[in-house]
Scaffold this motif. Sequence first.
Motif, PDB file in Angstrom:
ATOM      1  N   GLU A 169      34.209  34.443  52.365  1.00 44.58           N
ATOM      2  CA  GLU A 169      34.344  35.880  52.205  1.00 44.58           C
ATOM      3  C   GLU A 169      35.136  36.270  51.122  1.00 44.58           C
ATOM      4  O   GLU A 169      36.397  35.610  50.956  1.00 44.58           O
ATOM      5  CB  GLU A 169      34.461  36.825  53.348  1.00 44.58           C
ATOM      6  CG  GLU A 169      33.258  36.759  54.417  1.00 44.58           C
ATOM      7  CD  GLU A 169      33.610  37.707  55.583  1.00 44.58           C
ATOM      8  OE1 GLU A 169      34.610  38.355  55.406  1.00 44.58           O
ATOM      9  OE2 GLU A 169      32.543  37.664  56.367  1.00 44.58           O
ATOM     10  N   LEU A 170      34.829  37.027  49.975  1.00 41.29           N
ATOM     11  CA  LEU A 170      35.845  37.429  49.193  1.00 41.29           C
ATOM     12  C   LEU A 170      35.951  38.936  49.142  1.00 41.29           C
ATOM     13  O   LEU A 170      35.064  39.598  49.128  1.00 41.29           O
ATOM     14  CB  LEU A 170      35.086  37.105  47.723  1.00 41.29           C
ATOM     15  CG  LEU A 170      35.806  37.704  46.473  1.00 41.29           C
ATOM     16  CD1 LEU A 170      37.141  37.136  46.338  1.00 41.29           C
ATOM     17  CD2 LEU A 170      35.000  37.433  45.089  1.00 41.29           C
ATOM     18  N   TRP A 171      37.344  39.269  49.239  1.00 47.75           N
ATOM     19  CA  TRP A 171      37.637  40.743  49.308  1.00 47.75           C
ATOM     20  C   TRP A 171      38.487  40.914  48.019  1.00 47.75           C
ATOM     21  O   TRP A 171      39.526  40.132  47.737  1.00 47.75           O
ATOM     22  CB  TRP A 171      38.450  40.894  50.565  1.00 47.75           C
ATOM     23  CG  TRP A 171      37.885  40.908  51.676  1.00 47.75           C
ATOM     24  CD1 TRP A 171      37.201  39.677  52.226  1.00 47.75           C
ATOM     25  CD2 TRP A 171      37.653  41.664  53.020  1.00 47.75           C
ATOM     26  NE1 TRP A 171      36.643  39.907  53.646  1.00 47.75           N
ATOM     27  CE2 TRP A 171      37.124  41.135  53.989  1.00 47.75           C
ATOM     28  CE3 TRP A 171      37.855  43.097  53.027  1.00 47.75           C
ATOM     29  CZ2 TRP A 171      36.778  41.876  55.142  1.00 47.75           C
ATOM     30  CZ3 TRP A 171      37.773  43.699  54.246  1.00 47.75           C
ATOM     31  CH2 TRP A 171      37.186  43.156  55.224  1.00 47.75           C
ATOM     32  N   SER A 172      38.319  42.051  47.371  1.00 44.03           N
ATOM     33  CA  SER A 172      39.216  42.644  46.324  1.00 44.03           C
ATOM     34  C   SER A 172      38.857  44.074  46.035  1.00 44.03           C
ATOM     35  O   SER A 172      37.661  44.588  46.201  1.00 44.03           O
ATOM     36  CB  SER A 172      39.099  41.771  45.036  1.00 44.03           C
ATOM     37  OG  SER A 172      40.037  42.092  44.020  1.00 44.03           O
ATOM     38  N   ASP A 173      39.889  44.655  45.623  1.00 45.67           N
ATOM     39  CA  ASP A 173      39.689  45.844  44.839  1.00 45.67           C
ATOM     40  C   ASP A 173      39.724  46.048  43.204  1.00 45.67           C
ATOM     41  O   ASP A 173      39.931  46.891  42.559  1.00 45.67           O
ATOM     42  CB  ASP A 173      40.465  47.189  45.502  1.00 45.67           C
ATOM     43  CG  ASP A 173      42.002  46.843  45.060  1.00 45.67           C
ATOM     44  OD1 ASP A 173      42.168  45.745  44.711  1.00 45.67           O
ATOM     45  OD2 ASP A 173      43.017  47.645  45.650  1.00 45.67           O
ATOM     46  N   PHE A 174      40.125  44.743  42.597  1.00 45.20           N
ATOM     47  CA  PHE A 174      40.103  44.523  41.307  1.00 45.20           C
ATOM     48  C   PHE A 174      41.190  45.605  40.632  1.00 45.20           C
ATOM     49  O   PHE A 174      41.053  46.135  39.581  1.00 45.20           O
ATOM     50  CB  PHE A 174      38.863  44.629  40.750  1.00 45.20           C
ATOM     51  CG  PHE A 174      38.021  43.369  40.946  1.00 45.20           C
ATOM     52  CD1 PHE A 174      38.075  42.159  40.243  1.00 45.20           C
ATOM     53  CD2 PHE A 174      36.964  43.655  42.068  1.00 45.20           C
ATOM     54  CE1 PHE A 174      37.429  41.444  40.643  1.00 45.20           C
ATOM     55  CE2 PHE A 174      36.189  42.654  42.224  1.00 45.20           C
ATOM     56  CZ  PHE A 174      36.386  41.434  41.592  1.00 45.20           C
ATOM     57  N   ALA A 175      42.366  46.182  41.320  1.00 47.34           N
ATOM     58  CA  ALA A 175      43.482  46.993  40.834  1.00 47.34           C
ATOM     59  C   ALA A 175      44.760  46.256  40.763  1.00 47.34           C
ATOM     60  O   ALA A 175      44.956  45.326  41.698  1.00 47.34           O
ATOM     61  CB  ALA A 175      43.236  48.177  41.771  1.00 47.34           C
ATOM     62  N   ILE A 176      45.534  46.813  40.304  1.00 46.66           N
ATOM     63  CA  ILE A 176      46.938  46.310  39.872  1.00 46.66           C
ATOM     64  C   ILE A 176      47.749  46.926  41.017  1.00 46.66           C
ATOM     65  O   ILE A 176      47.867  48.009  40.905  1.00 46.66           O
ATOM     66  CB  ILE A 176      47.337  46.676  38.564  1.00 46.66           C
ATOM     67  CG1 ILE A 176      46.745  45.698  37.473  1.00 46.66           C
ATOM     68  CG2 ILE A 176      48.951  46.135  38.519  1.00 46.66           C
ATOM     69  CD1 ILE A 176      46.945  45.917  36.089  1.00 46.66           C
TER      70      ILE A 176
END
Length: 440
Positions: A169-176
Amino acid sequence: MNAIVGALNHSLRVPLAAELHSRPFLRLDAPEAITHLAVYHGVESGPPQAHSQHVLLGALCEHFGVAAPRPGASHFFHDFGSFSLKWECHTEFATYTVTASLAQDIAPQEAFSHMPLAYLPASWLAQLAGRLMAAAHVALVKGDADASSLPKVFERSLLARSSVMQGAELWSDFAIQADGFSRFVIRDIGMRELQAGRLVQRVLEIETYRMMSLLGLPAARAVGRELDRVEAELAELADAMVATDMAQPDQGNGDEGRLLEQITRLAARMEKLSLANGYRFSASRAYFRIVRARIEELREVRIEGTPTVEEFMERRLEPAMHTCEATGARQEALGRRIADTNDLLRTRVGIVQEMQNRRILESLNARAAQQLRLQLAVEGLSVAAISYYLVGLLGYAGKAAKAAGLPLNPDLALGLMVPLVAGAVWLAQRRVHHKIKKSH
């Protein structure tokens, strides 16, 4: 036999065959912490900037007492004991991927407090000032770890989450985040050997190439404003061309020259824009294609309630890329319009010059006709003058003959000779003109 084959090899056979194996995937086993840095050096400044990446890597290796790779190398990997480093040099940037093992029972949200960035010397990190293009932390954790608190790891409420590669599973918000790094969590639910390394590399490439592709967006916005100004000037120039009267070339010649100077200046500005931004737009398109290819390689399966990485990119990244593509297409179209207008204006200038040349020729013809009439008048006077002098000479000859005793009336003879002399002079002049015409 090996020597014979080696002698038969093309000089590039071995390096080209090795290219497929030059950047192997990392060998990762959960739980693992990964820090990824992408350092920008650009291409505008040429090879010295790319050389600076080797200098940076050499300084890092020197700090740990490790031999640096040879100059010109594009890949380097070394196990420093407590951490491992993978370095890759690309056209515009170089990447540093640092990995370290985590405790087996560590919670996913605690993994980001144990990132291997801490192993890199602060003095070396300071040399990256102003050149860091992408920075990411990745936590590769076991799938049996509690995931209920994972959303608290990210500062944004909108997360992208999906099942990837049929085992994670891949989790991210692609935010700094507040620490200056973007964050990714990968849960290993049943990945096979080497699969974790491939997945982590694809995720990091998505993040890096996403940022590199977005470099074209500020350029597209700046170019768009400049194109607005160029289009406005081109419209004014077209209106001036329509208002210029070609029927009066003497009055419009100055206007045509001024318009030609303006269109030439516009063409130069467009050429400068193309040279300054053409590479950037092409590079953005290439990076975006890589991002899309890496997303496809994830083989995502939706987890209900959250968007996939592909959906997230379609909503956030694709509009920016469409802006770059539209600006590039608009720039090319405007360049063609300026070239067409330039050709049209040069055609108008040529027509005006032809009209002026025709009027000059007409004026020359009129002057030639006038000179011909004057010449005919002068020829008539010259016949009279020459005849007058010849008759005078004959009169002196007649008087001399009478004085010598010849039975001659000089006045009568002279009167009879006048028409004969005039006719002979006229015929002589016509004969001379005829010979001159034949010689030309």
